[in-house]
Every structure is written in structure tokens, then in C-alpha cells.
Design a protein around this motif. Structure first.
Motif, PDB file in Angstrom:
ATOM      1  N   SER A 105      -3.267   7.809  -2.017  1.00 31.98           N
ATOM      2  CA  SER A 105      -3.189   6.435  -1.510  1.00 31.98           C
ATOM      3  C   SER A 105      -3.275   5.421  -2.637  1.00 31.98           C
ATOM      4  O   SER A 105      -3.764   5.715  -3.736  1.00 31.98           O
ATOM      5  N   SER A 106      -2.809   4.239  -2.305  1.00 33.71           N
ATOM      6  CA  SER A 106      -2.999   3.085  -3.177  1.00 33.71           C
ATOM      7  C   SER A 106      -3.084   1.851  -2.306  1.00 33.71           C
ATOM      8  O   SER A 106      -2.393   1.738  -1.294  1.00 33.71           O
ATOM      9  N   LYS A 107      -3.929   0.910  -2.697  1.00 36.04           N
ATOM     10  CA  LYS A 107      -4.028  -0.331  -1.944  1.00 36.04           C
ATOM     11  C   LYS A 107      -2.946  -1.308  -2.373  1.00 36.04           C
ATOM     12  O   LYS A 107      -2.425  -2.079  -1.569  1.00 36.04           O
ATOM     13  N   LYS A 108      -2.600  -1.269  -3.668  1.00 34.49           N
ATOM     14  CA  LYS A 108      -1.584  -2.188  -4.196  1.00 34.49           C
ATOM     15  C   LYS A 108      -0.775  -1.476  -5.270  1.00 34.49           C
ATOM     16  O   LYS A 108      -1.278  -1.207  -6.364  1.00 34.49           O
ATOM     17  N   LEU A 109       0.475  -1.210  -4.990  1.00 35.45           N
ATOM     18  CA  LEU A 109       1.324  -0.494  -5.931  1.00 35.45           C
ATOM     19  C   LEU A 109       1.720  -1.364  -7.118  1.00 35.45           C
ATOM     20  O   LEU A 109       1.941  -2.578  -6.989  1.00 35.45           O
ATOM     21  N   SER A 116     -10.934  13.147 -10.260  1.00 30.49           N
ATOM     22  CA  SER A 116      -9.868  12.304 -10.795  1.00 30.49           C
ATOM     23  C   SER A 116      -9.680  12.600 -12.276  1.00 30.49           C
ATOM     24  O   SER A 116     -10.654  12.683 -13.022  1.00 30.49           O
ATOM     25  N   GLN A 129      -6.798   4.982 -12.561  1.00 30.46           N
ATOM     26  CA  GLN A 129      -5.612   4.267 -12.124  1.00 30.46           C
ATOM     27  C   GLN A 129      -5.912   3.588 -10.793  1.00 30.46           C
ATOM     28  O   GLN A 129      -7.024   3.682 -10.293  1.00 30.46           O
ATOM     29  N   ASN A 130      -4.908   2.980 -10.222  1.00 32.69           N
ATOM     30  CA  ASN A 130      -5.105   2.313  -8.937  1.00 32.69           C
ATOM     31  C   ASN A 130      -4.801   3.237  -7.774  1.00 32.69           C
ATOM     32  O   ASN A 130      -4.565   2.777  -6.667  1.00 32.69           O
ATOM     33  N   LEU A 131      -4.796   4.532  -8.018  1.00 28.70           N
ATOM     34  CA  LEU A 131      -4.557   5.498  -6.966  1.00 28.70           C
ATOM     35  C   LEU A 131      -5.854   6.168  -6.563  1.00 28.70           C
ATOM     36  O   LEU A 131      -6.807   6.239  -7.358  1.00 28.70           O
ATOM     37  N   SER A 132      -5.902   6.672  -5.346  1.00 34.32           N
ATOM     38  CA  SER A 132      -7.041   7.438  -4.866  1.00 34.32           C
ATOM     39  C   SER A 132      -6.538   8.605  -4.049  1.00 34.32           C
ATOM     40  O   SER A 132      -5.376   8.628  -3.628  1.00 34.32           O
ATOM     41  N   PRO A 171       0.826  -1.210   0.000  1.00 39.44           N
ATOM     42  CA  PRO A 171       0.000   0.000   0.000  1.00 39.44           C
ATOM     43  C   PRO A 171       0.857   1.255   0.000  1.00 39.44           C
ATOM     44  O   PRO A 171       2.068   1.206   0.239  1.00 39.44           O
ATOM     45  N   ASP A 229       3.771   2.731 -11.041  1.00 36.61           N
ATOM     46  CA  ASP A 229       3.489   3.836 -10.123  1.00 36.61           C
ATOM     47  C   ASP A 229       4.749   4.572  -9.693  1.00 36.61           C
ATOM     48  O   ASP A 229       4.672   5.609  -9.034  1.00 36.61           O
TER      49      ASP A 229
END
Lengths: 110, 115
Positions: free
Chosen positions: B77-81, B58, B62-65, B18, B85
Motif C-alpha cells: 500500500s501507499s497513501k500518496k504515490l 522493511s 519509502q512511502n510504501l507499506s 493511494p 514509485d
């Protein structure tokens, strides 16, 4: 699709005037043009902003023709410390959009 | 005077871990806040912007928030880099008056390496 286009790189020599042009063909009536300077491993720093005609401050001038489809950043009498990446930004007031150019890497030689 | 802080300055993280990057602004109220990413040798990519607490827009899927829990705090934040990234993450603020036209003031950045 709104887009800003600028040269990838430019070279010049100390004491010369440098002009960097940005193309923004889809610019709208209420859009503004801003230029930023970035040194390695730092955040960009504001240089100058304009809407039309010519704007001048203590470090640069910005020339915008009547059709506003391009803009030219002019750096007078550059020095080695002006070596940096220069970004053109069109800020669109209609939908709060920021259209950044890809940046122009300016290298000043002695 | 206004100042903007980002931390950490550098970060090395494994793929799948994360992420939480924080940005705070001092000396101003109700700022617009922005998160940018800059891949090595590339230009600025606007990721998120916020015009107020809890208001996040946004720009790129992407997988970012991002979140804005307080007026002058912006978190990425990201749950899974992912390997992609990796980059230089910049936070910026601008005065909310006159919307997107105002000068943006950038923080010192966080250099993220995902291995």
C-alpha cells in the motif's frame, strides 16, 4: 556491506557454453548462492542453488570455488530462448537478508 | 500445486493517489512472502518480507507499506504515490522451512505507472 557483483551484459551464440560469474566477497559461512532467470514482463524463475563445489541440474551447472567469494553459472549449449536476465542471489541465514545482484542481460545470437 | 496471484496486472495512477496491490498464494501454508520492485531496465529491489501474519520487515525506507492480514495474503500500500514509485511490482513466496535459502516463486507482477 554485503554485495553481489555481476557483469551488466554478455553476448554469445547458439550452441555455445555460457559462463556468468558473480562476485560475493563478503559471503558468510551459512550463506547460500542461488541463480534466477528472468524474461521480460515476467517474474524471475529459479535455476540452481549451491553452497560449495559444483552443482548440476538439467539446465545448468553452478561452480563455487573453495573460498566461495565468487560463483559461476554455466549454461551448456545455449539457444535463442536463453536470452534473458540472470540474477545472482546470496541468501544470508544469519539475519534473513537477501542480497541480489543487479542482473546480467544475456543475449544469444543465431 | 501451488499458485500465486497478483492483481491488478497493470495500473495507471496519478501522483498523490493511494495504492493497494494484492497478492495471494494457494496450495501452501505458512509461506514466507516478499514484495519486490523493479524499475524499468533495472534489477530487483526487495521492499518487504514477511515470515508470518502481522510480521513485516522493511528493507528500504519509502512511502510504501505492507500488511499480511491472512496467512496467504500480502498487500502493498501507499497513501500518496510518487513518480518514483513507477515500476514492476513482484510478489513472491517461499517455503518457511530453512528460512531465506528456499527457492522463491514469483507472481506475474503488476506494472504500475504513476503520472
Amino acid at each position: 556491506l554485503a554485495k553481489t557483483t555481476q557483469p551488466i551484459s554478455m553476448d554469445s551464440y547458439e550452441g555455445q557454453e555460457v559462463n556468468i560469474t558473480c562476485s560475493h566477497n563478503n559471503i558468510a559461512t551459512n550463506d547460500y548462492i542461488t541463480w534466477y532467470q528472468q524474461f521480460p514482463s515476467q517474474g524471475p524463475r529459479f535455476i540452481i542453488q549451491g553452497y560449495k563445489t559444483k552443482v548440476t541440474n538439467e539446465v545448468a551447472s553452478l561452480f563455487i570455488p573453495a573460498d566461495r567469494k565468487s560463483s559461476t553459472l554455466s549454461l551448456p549449449r545455449v539457444s535463442l530462448s536463453d536470452t534473458a536476465v540472470y540474477y545472482c542471489l546470496v541468501a544470508k541465514g544469519s539475519n534473513y537478508q537477501l542480497i541480489w545482484g543487479a542482473g546480467t542481460k544475456l543475449i544469444i545470437k543465431p | 500445486s501451488q499458485t500465486i496471484h497478483q492483481w491488478p496486472a497493470t495500473l495507471v495512477q496519478p501522483v498523490g493517489s493511494p495504492l493497494s496491490l494484492e497478492c495471494t498464494v494457494e496450495g501452501t501454508s505458512n509461506p514466507n512472502l516478499y514484495w519486490y520492485r523493479q524499475a524499468a531496465g533495472r534489477g530487483l529491489q526487495l521492499l518487504f518480507y514477511s515470515v508470518g501474519i502481522g510480521q513485516i520487515s522493511s528493507e528500504v525506507p519509502q512511502n510504501l507499506s505492507a500488511s499480511r492480514p491472512q496467512d496467504r495474503q500480502f498487500i502493498l500500500s501507499s497513501k500518496k504515490l510518487l513518480l518514483s514509485d513507477s515500476g514492476f511490482y513482484l510478489c513472491a513466496w517461499s517455503s518457511r522451512t530453512e528460512g531465506p535459502y528456499n527457492e522463491q516463486f514469483f507472481g506475474p507482477g503488476t506494472r504500475l505507472t504513476v503520472l
